[in-house]
Design an enzyme around this catalytic site. Sequence first.
Site: not given
Ligand code: NAP
Length: 310
Positions: A225, A273
């Site tokens: 983000r 984005h």
């Molecule tokens: P997810 O499955 O919830 O994975 C989040 C990861 O981040 C997990 O490994 C988590 O650790 C880690 N994490 C969270 N807080 C942390 C911290 N304080 N320190 C270190 N690691 C931390 O999420 P996802 O589905 O992969 O998506 C990730 C993000 O991508 C979304 O939230 C969204 O903002 C972004 N996104 C962007 C686009 C775009 O087009 N640009 C599209 C889709 C998504 P744990 O494994 O220990 O829980």
Amino acid sequence: MTTLAFLSANLDLGYLLPAFREEFPDADLRTMAELGPLDAIDAAVCWCPPAGLMARMPNLALIQSVGAGIDHLTADAELPPVPVCRIVDTDMASGMAAYVTWAVIHGQRHMGRYLASAAAGRWEEAPIQPPRAHRVGIAGLGTLGLVCARALMALGYSVRGWSRSPREVPQGLDCFHGQTQQAEFLAGCDTLVCLLPLTDETTGILNRDLFAQLPRGAHLINVGRGAHLVEADLIPALDAGHLGAATLDAFVQEPLPPEHPFWRDPRILVTPHIATRTQPAVIARQTRMNLERIRAGRAAEVAVDLQRGY
Ligand code: NAP
């Protein structure tokens, strides 16, 4: 009769309606323009909904994000206590892996230089380094981060990941977790990919202190983000050589205003984005499945942990 409301303060969610009509043929689908009585609404399908609106829906059973993140929902201080679900989708993950792989290769193989040379009709070689010699670090080793890691490893890149807690990961993926291992993780990232969710802990994480811990000249790719990045710290870090380049797909203000300095800096590549998207049919199907499960007294498929913030 099921009633669904499509809520967004900044995006027209009308593009979802045909897919939802297929998935919910008998439902009443209401847009922001004609919400009608709020007590009839069973589920809210959202992207940045107006704050406080869902708190006035007494029979709401489900809050469905149309994306993988839910930071646009947790920003609502009056979020009602009903399950909040996000999208988890294989097409979204492979789309993200394609974007991240492209961005890594674009940087590591100097494609920006070749575009400039080609435009000028110049035959000029840049140094060629094997993928194995380039270390890519993925901050956020969740659903999307792991798929990106696998794609990069398949091409031979040296990949490491960082998560909040220890994780089971594929063989060959170097894994770090928590604050205590953050510095060690960062020290080995020639390219750093941010795929973290936006939470209190991760807001502003891409800042001057973090950049200084990366190998000199590192490439930053932010596909998380906009608010992960302290925008004011980026150009000084490029000027100081802590960073060599940045590829950014998300911004605090979207669309990025035309006068924003990121547009004009040749070291910064801006994309609007578009790293990945979910097809409307997937959002409609996951919304139906979540609502069915909740009505059957079961947990929704991908409900998020609001305490944790993701
Ligand atoms: P997810 O499955 O919830 O994975 C989040 C990861 O981040 C997990 O490994 C988590 O650790 C880690 N994490 C969270 N807080 C942390 C911290 N304080 N320190 C270190 N690691 C931390 O999420 P996802 O589905 O992969 O998506 C990730 C993000 O991508 C979304 O939230 C969204 O903002 C972004 N996104 C962007 C686009 C775009 O087009 N640009 C599209 C889709 C998504 P744990 O494994 O220990 O829980």
